[in-house]
Design an enzyme around this catalytic site. Structure first.
Site, mmCIF file in Angstrom:
data_model
loop_
_atom_site.group_PDB
_atom_site.id
_atom_site.type_symbol
_atom_site.label_atom_id
_atom_site.label_comp_id
_atom_site.label_asym_id
_atom_site.label_seq_id
_atom_site.Cartn_x
_atom_site.Cartn_y
_atom_site.Cartn_z
ATOM 1 N N SER A 91 -43.959 8.835 6.535
ATOM 2 C CA SER A 91 -44.153 7.395 5.661
ATOM 3 C C SER A 91 -44.225 6.232 6.176
ATOM 4 O O SER A 91 -45.035 6.139 7.135
ATOM 5 C CB SER A 91 -43.118 7.804 4.245
ATOM 6 O OG SER A 91 -43.568 7.157 3.300
ATOM 7 N N ASP A 227 -48.816 2.627 3.423
ATOM 8 C CA ASP A 227 -48.078 2.692 4.596
ATOM 9 C C ASP A 227 -48.918 3.877 5.332
ATOM 10 O O ASP A 227 -49.895 4.375 5.261
ATOM 11 C CB ASP A 227 -46.615 3.130 4.205
ATOM 12 C CG ASP A 227 -46.822 4.470 3.237
ATOM 13 O OD1 ASP A 227 -47.923 4.921 2.653
ATOM 14 O OD2 ASP A 227 -45.598 5.161 2.859
ATOM 15 N N ASP A 231 -48.711 7.177 0.548
ATOM 16 C CA ASP A 231 -47.996 7.447 -0.453
ATOM 17 C C ASP A 231 -47.598 5.812 -1.324
ATOM 18 O O ASP A 231 -47.348 5.816 -2.302
ATOM 19 C CB ASP A 231 -47.090 8.455 -0.416
ATOM 20 C CG ASP A 231 -45.600 7.919 0.466
ATOM 21 O OD1 ASP A 231 -45.953 6.862 1.075
ATOM 22 O OD2 ASP A 231 -44.562 8.710 0.286
#
Length: 433
Positions: A91, A227, A231
């Protein structure tokens, strides 16, 4: 093994091909078809190969999306009639890290029960390996175009000028969708590169100064930033103001929820969000910190939206995965109706204080803190740490998930009161050390 957002850590230390293989075998023990995808990190291809090998050894078919945004992977589980999905991503973490996040067909991350099942199987390491003629297949597929199409169907045509900072990640779907909707789009850091050379992966105000400057000095209505796996989404108003996570949460929630409905937010969300929504007769359901918990709360039919100030936004009618590209489209819709800077001016801001206290044995310290807080205060929540609500503010005492620290957060409508609450909270931690 699982943190608040899946398995995540340094590659070659906590996250290895062996771990990915075991996770594949564990997920394969309860599935027939699994959708996998990854962000552009250098280590991602190796980990997907190991994950897919573990799945196939258990007889599970693998649908490999290649490099794809995490919300694309989550949505594709249902599109491909899969039993589960796995995103190989860390992430917003730096390039040194990677991880695995597991998805249900609804787009929701694995819940606590599912995470516990997988953990037990990984630790037992006793898979029922299949013979050569019962191995699962692996095929390539592309779900990005379908994600773009779903986003375009969700909105009316737009005539805006938008700057999109992809952050060298997998979020190019956002630019494609906005172009299809009629926007003029300029991208920054659009080339996928798992080293994240353009800026650090996490889209904070400090990391997105180039985007803020571009929007402020150019003729743009909006800037958005993602990012590494898209998400998360953060925003820049047309005047170059980088919106705080709490302000963005308030705007999304007010736009999504009707009077009488509720929104799901973590326990460290600003009181300003609650006040802003209360004016619109929208209530708040608090959750532990982590988009996994926000998504669980968003399954309640009375919850119209869920979000975290870190940049994870969930519209349950679309998907229970934080969908950064969907957030970008919703932002564009709002900016087309009224500039974000004008909307922002109506959201209150309150003084907030944060501190970290270094401790030995944080679990024991938190147990003592909880005992003393329950004895001393009336309005206490223990969803995630200890949160005390007062008439004019709140404080939260919560153990760090990765460091030997106890984190203290305090907020009030008055600066002096915020300081007082922060001092009370720090004193409780110090006394429990």
């Amino acid at each position: 093994m699982f943190g608040t957002s899946g398995i995540r850590g340094p590659v070659g230390d906590e996250v290895t091909a062996e771990l990915a293989l075991r996770v594949g075998r564990a997920v394969g023990a309860e599935t027939d078809r699994v959708v996998v995808g990854r962000d552009p990190r250098t280590s991602g291809e190796l980990l997907v190969d190991a994950l897919a090998a573990g799945l196939r050894e258990l007889g599970t078919d693998v649908v490999d999306l290649g490099v794809a945004a995490t919300p694309t992977v989550a949505r594709a589980v249902g599109w491909e009639d899969g039993d589960a999905g796995v995103s190989v991503t860390a992430s917003h973490n730096p390039a040194t890290d990677n991880g695995l996040k597991l998805w249900q067909p609804s787009g929701q991350a694995y819940d606590a029960e599912g995470r516990e099942r997988i953990t037990e199987r990984v630790e037992a390491d006793d898979p029922a390996l299949q013979p050569w003629d019962r191995l699962g297949d692996r095929r390539r597929a592309d779900a990005t175009d379908r994600h773009v199409a779903a986003l375009v169907r969700s909105a009316d045509p737009l005539e805006l000028s938008v700057a999109v900072d992809v952050g060298n990640g997998a979020g190019g779907v956002t630019a494609d969708a906005l172009v299809e909707l009629g926007c003029h789009v300029e991208t920054l850091n659009a080339q996928p590169d798992g080293r994240f050379p353009g800026r650090p992966s996490e889209p904070t105000a400090e990391n997105c100064t180039a985007l803020s400057t571009l929007v402020a000095e150019g003729d743009y209505d909006l800037g958005v930033a993602h990012d590494g796996d898209a998400d998360r989404t953060r925003a820049v108003a047309g005047d170059g103001t980088f919106l705080s996570g709490d302000a963005l949460l308030a705007l999304f929630a007010a736009d999504a929820a009707e009077p009488g409905q509720r929104v799901a937010v973590p326990v460290d969300t600003s009181l300003a969000v609650e006040d802003y929504l209360a004016e619109r007769d929208v209530g708040v359901t608090r959750t532990p910190v982590g988009d996994v918990y926000v998504a669980e709360a968003a399954t309640d039919p009375d919850v119209a939206f869920g979000g975290e100030p870190s940049g994870a936004w969930i519209w349950p009618e679309a998907t229970l995965c934080p969908d950064g590209p969907l957030a970008a489209v919703r932002l564009a819709e709002m900016a087309a109706e009224e500039p974000l800077a004008e909307r922002l001016s109506r959201i209150p801001t309150y003084p907030i204080r944060r501190a970290n206290v270094e401790v030995d044995g944080k679990a024991a310290v938190m147990a003592r803190v909880e005992e003393r807080v329950l004895e001393s205060y009336d309005d206490v929540e223990t969803l995630d740490g200890v949160r005390v609500q007062t008439d004019d503010g709140w404080f939260l005492i919560r153990a760090s998930g990765t460091q030997p620290l106890v984190r203290v957060t305090a907020e009030a409508r008055d600066a002096g009161r915020a300081e007082t609450l922060a001092d009370e909270a720090r004193t409780l931690v110090e006394a429990a050390r």
